[in-house]
Design an enzyme around this catalytic site. Structure first.
Site, PDB file in Angstrom:
ATOM      1  N   GLU A   1       0.866  -1.155   0.157  1.00 53.97           N
ATOM      2  CA  GLU A   1      -0.002  -0.028  -0.040  1.00 53.97           C
ATOM      3  C   GLU A   1       0.794   1.150  -0.052  1.00 53.97           C
ATOM      4  O   GLU A   1       0.362   2.167  -0.678  1.00 53.97           O
ATOM      5  CB  GLU A   1      -1.070  -0.160   1.127  1.00 53.97           C
ATOM      6  CG  GLU A   1      -2.127  -1.058   0.956  1.00 53.97           C
ATOM      7  CD  GLU A   1      -1.591  -2.510   1.566  1.00 53.97           C
ATOM      8  OE1 GLU A   1      -0.685  -2.563   1.819  1.00 53.97           O
ATOM      9  OE2 GLU A   1      -2.533  -3.124   1.734  1.00 53.97           O
TER      10      GLU A   1
ATOM     11  N   PHE B   1     -11.735  -7.877  13.189  1.00 52.41           N
ATOM     12  CA  PHE B   1     -10.689  -8.201  12.259  1.00 52.41           C
ATOM     13  C   PHE B   1     -10.374  -6.951  11.420  1.00 52.41           C
ATOM     14  O   PHE B   1     -11.045  -6.373  11.007  1.00 52.41           O
ATOM     15  CB  PHE B   1     -10.904  -9.430  11.671  1.00 52.41           C
ATOM     16  CG  PHE B   1      -9.820  -9.733  10.943  1.00 52.41           C
ATOM     17  CD1 PHE B   1      -8.410 -10.339  11.183  1.00 52.41           C
ATOM     18  CD2 PHE B   1     -10.063  -9.798   9.558  1.00 52.41           C
ATOM     19  CE1 PHE B   1      -7.606 -10.604  10.490  1.00 52.41           C
ATOM     20  CE2 PHE B   1      -9.032 -10.397   8.343  1.00 52.41           C
ATOM     21  CZ  PHE B   1      -7.818 -10.376   8.930  1.00 52.41           C
ATOM     22  N   GLN B   2      -8.988  -6.548  11.406  1.00 56.16           N
ATOM     23  CA  GLN B   2      -8.664  -5.664  10.731  1.00 56.16           C
ATOM     24  C   GLN B   2      -9.159  -4.370  10.905  1.00 56.16           C
ATOM     25  O   GLN B   2      -9.203  -3.534   9.952  1.00 56.16           O
ATOM     26  CB  GLN B   2      -8.602  -6.088   9.120  1.00 56.16           C
ATOM     27  CG  GLN B   2      -7.651  -7.039   8.652  1.00 56.16           C
ATOM     28  CD  GLN B   2      -7.417  -7.335   7.505  1.00 56.16           C
ATOM     29  OE1 GLN B   2      -8.276  -7.108   6.513  1.00 56.16           O
ATOM     30  NE2 GLN B   2      -6.298  -7.767   6.924  1.00 56.16           N
TER      31      GLN B   2
ATOM     32  N   LYS C   1     -17.635  -1.030   5.238  1.00 51.48           N
ATOM     33  CA  LYS C   1     -18.050  -2.112   4.049  1.00 51.48           C
ATOM     34  C   LYS C   1     -19.617  -1.912   4.045  1.00 51.48           C
ATOM     35  O   LYS C   1     -20.129  -1.948   2.821  1.00 51.48           O
ATOM     36  CB  LYS C   1     -17.551  -3.460   4.669  1.00 51.48           C
ATOM     37  CG  LYS C   1     -17.768  -4.374   3.352  1.00 51.48           C
ATOM     38  CD  LYS C   1     -16.844  -5.695   3.927  1.00 51.48           C
ATOM     39  CE  LYS C   1     -16.926  -6.879   2.693  1.00 51.48           C
ATOM     40  NZ  LYS C   1     -16.313  -8.031   3.068  1.00 51.48           N
TER      41      LYS C   1
ATOM     42  N   MET D   1      24.274   9.099   3.780  1.00 46.42           N
ATOM     43  CA  MET D   1      24.117  10.195   4.241  1.00 46.42           C
ATOM     44  C   MET D   1      24.327  10.087   5.861  1.00 46.42           C
ATOM     45  O   MET D   1      25.095  10.887   6.439  1.00 46.42           O
ATOM     46  CB  MET D   1      22.850  10.841   3.840  1.00 46.42           C
ATOM     47  CG  MET D   1      22.533  12.412   4.611  1.00 46.42           C
ATOM     48  SD  MET D   1      23.906  13.455   3.581  1.00 46.42           S
ATOM     49  CE  MET D   1      23.012  14.039   2.422  1.00 46.42           C
TER      50      MET D   1
END
Lengths: 558, 81
Positions: free
Chosen positions: A56, A118-119, A168, A469
């Protein structure tokens, strides 16, 4: 929900895709998952093309690259929970660099919110510090208005990322579509007294400098900027994000200022008596020691965001407006001859040198040659570190949309997915990423996205087998204690690319540079050049932490 | 230095979180907070304390989408202890 005659019923998911299409969004980047499946179902066969990334964060940065290379809205999708958390870094990056971005995340069904489902993650709460605005849709009938407002907000005023979290059940519900009209934006009106003060300061200026920032691109005000500069012949310095705003053939373009800026740019700012700040924000990497930054200068600050004026350095005059409106209000007094001549002398005295004596690949020379040989319309997407500063110093750009570099956030892993977004947005242009051996591994999985979509993205890795760096700072400021910066166990990057079907070559010597550039520029598909450079090479000059910008360390004086 | 502000924001709980986050992040300590619902909006009366000039906060609050109005009521000089 009350429906009226004429309301068109569709599911929330269908409406989401339909609204994006109606607003001209043709390309989106994302990754599916459970809580966003209805939206992915609505995408199936829709006129909006979806690019599947392999993480993502890659989708978020591809959308940022799309937006920054075009000035249009970038759009990314992710599912709830870890999908959304993986977007956060890209949102933060877009927030710091004022990028118009719309993130749409799936959320667990409304009834499950707050149950540790969940999630389930409180994405709205998480978004507060890294978005311009964010929503969680609580009622199906609000979806259309929220989406339209979000699309508007991301692109209006000072652009920024906006997140819409859609449960959802709302994606699956029947929802009405009602056109939403943006209320008239509050557009700051120029204060004419401030304009008068600014013009008086300009009329008296003996050593003026234009300090150009990313706001010029956000406002689409490059023409207004160049008209001002051409008429005044004022020496100009640029922030990292502004590079390309001042056209490369401008006679008094002093280049980038700041921690790794050129000496001519930094010294001019330290000596100037009037500093015209045009869409910039006195970032700490620009100013060094703020109390000693442009200490002799009276500041004229032009910005659309009133919160930037006086945030870091007081202004004598502030023009709070769109730069396309405010820049033409400045009177164009021609800069005194002595100061212009002095600026040119400083440019000559402190010009970059490419006569590197060694046999190894010298990164500044390679990048300067690449800049001269790649198409002038090409896009370079950087990662973060030494290579990023070398690109800023040694490559020339004719528009800020051709140089995508993570400025405010400084996000390693930005370059490869940003290049994917830029190539999707500008399929006919040459697009490449310049990365380091540290940064490239942060989103290396996106090589699969390049292959999947046959994108002709070019890749240059400057490999010093170090987190360069950080290693440089360890050498200079931490007594050579090289903690966790040795990457000599890197994979073979050309073999790695080959696994993804991307050809390339490794170079180790200066005499291979020209042929490698030829191969890179002329390849039809994606191509990788893996350039091995000296692990002890540093970025010069450097303003040490806490020092004023005229206290630059140079290679000979370190 | 303490400052009292009145802020009108949208009647949404996330709007309160959003502006309080800005207060904290921009370096202002909350010393008083009162929230009333009126005419479909939240009216907040609050006092903040900081060494920083108050305009650094009010300009940040003003640009939040949920915030309708920010009014600076008064400035209290802290008494020397």
């Amino acid at each position: 929900m009350s429906l009226r005659n004429g309301d068109l019923l569709m599911t929330g998911a269908e409406l989401t895709i339909d609204l994006l299409a109606k607003h001209g969004v043709k390309d989106v980047f994302g990754y599916p998952g459970g809580a966003i499946m209805p939206i992915y179902d609505a995408l199936y066969g829709a006129p909006v093309k979806h690019y599947l990334t392999r993480h993502e964060q890659g989708a978020g940065f591809a959308a940022v690259g799309f937006a920054r290379s075009t000035g249009k809205l970038g759009v990314c999708f992710a599912t709830s929970g870890p999908g959304a958390t993986n977007l956060i870094t890209a949102l933060a990056d877009a927030m710091m660099d004022s990028v118009p971005l719309l993130a749409i995340t799936g959320q667990v069904p409304t009834a499950a919110i707050g149950s540790d489902a969940f999630q389930e993650i409180d994405v709205l709460g998480m978004s507060l510090s890294c978005t311009k605005h964010s929503y969680m849709v609580e009622r199906a009938e609000d979806l259309a208005e929220i989406l339209q407002e979000a699309i508007h907000l991301a692109q209006s005023g000072r652009p920024g990322p906006v997140l819409v979290d859609i449960p959802k059940d709302i994606q699956m519900a029947q929802v009405p579509f009602q056109p939403w009209l943006a209320a008239d934006d509050y557009l700051p009106q120029l204060d004419l007294n401030q304009v008068a003060i600014a013009n008086e300061l300009l009329s008296e200026a003996q050593r003026p400098v234009a300090y150009v920032g990313g706001g010029v691109q956000a406002a689409g005000a490059q023409n207004e900027l160049m008209q001002f500069l051409e008429k005044t012949q004022m020496p100009a310095v640029s922030t990292l994000k502004a590079l390309g705003s001042v056209l490369p053939d401008y006679e008094y373009d002093l280049g980038m200022l700041g921690m790794h800026g050129g000496q001519a740019a930094n010294l001019a700012v330290q000596e100037c008596d009037v500093l015209v700040c045009i869409g910039a924000r006195f970032d700490d990497r620009v100013t060094g020691n703020l109390g000693k930054f442009a200490a002799k200068a009276k500041v004229i600050h032009l910005d659309i965001d009133a919160a930037e004026v006086g945030k870091r350095k007081p202004a004598k005059a502030s023009l709070i407006a769109d730069l396309k409106t405010s820049l033409p209000q400045l009177e164009c007094f021609v800069t005194p001859d002595a100061w212009r001549e002095h600026s040119k002398e400083m440019m000559v005295k402190h010009a970059w040198r490419y006569d590197y004596p060694g046999e190894k690949v010298f990164a500044p020379y390679l990048l300067n040659q690449l800049s001269q040989r790649m198409p002038s319309t090409g896009v370079v997407c950087c990662d973060v570190g030494q290579h990023q500063m070398w690109v800023a110093q040694h490559m020339k750009f004719s528009h800020p949309s051709n140089h995508l570099s993570s400025g405010g956030a400084g996000t390693m892993g930005f370059g490869l997915p940003a290049a994917i977004g830029a190539q999707v947005a500008r399929p006919d242009d040459f697009v490449m990423t310049v990365s380091g051996d540290g940064s490239i591994m942060m989103n290396i999985q996106e090589l699969a996205t390049i292959r999947r979509n046959n994108l002709p993205v070019k890749i240059l890795i400057l490999d010093n087998q170090r987190l360069g760096m950080v290693r440089q700072w360890q050498e200079l400021f931490f007594e050579g204690r090289y903690s966790e910066t040795n990457l000599s166990d890197n994979p073979d990057f050309v073999q790695l690319a080959a696994v993804f079907g991307i050809p390339g070559q490794t170079i180790t010597h200066a005499n291979q540079v020209d042929d490698a550039i030829t191969a890179l520029v002329n390849s039809e598909g994606p191509y990788i050049v893996h350039a091995c450079i000296d692990d002890k090479e540093n970025v010069w000059p450097l303003v040490p932490p806490g020092a004023a910008n005229d206290q630059m360390m140079t290679e000979s004086a370190k | 230095m303490k400052h009292s502000l009145n802020i009108a924001i949208k009647n949404q709980s996330v709007a309160v979180e959003r502006f309080l986050r800005v207060v904290r992040h921009r370096g202002f300590d909350l010393t008083h907070f009162q929230l009333n619902v009126d005419d479909g909006q939240y009216n907040v009366a609050m006092t903040v304390d900081s060494d920083k000039p108050i305009y650094l906060l009010t300009t940040q609050l003003t640009k939040l989408v949920d915030v309708k109005q920010v009014t600076l009521q008064s400035v209290h000089q802290q008494q020397a202890v």
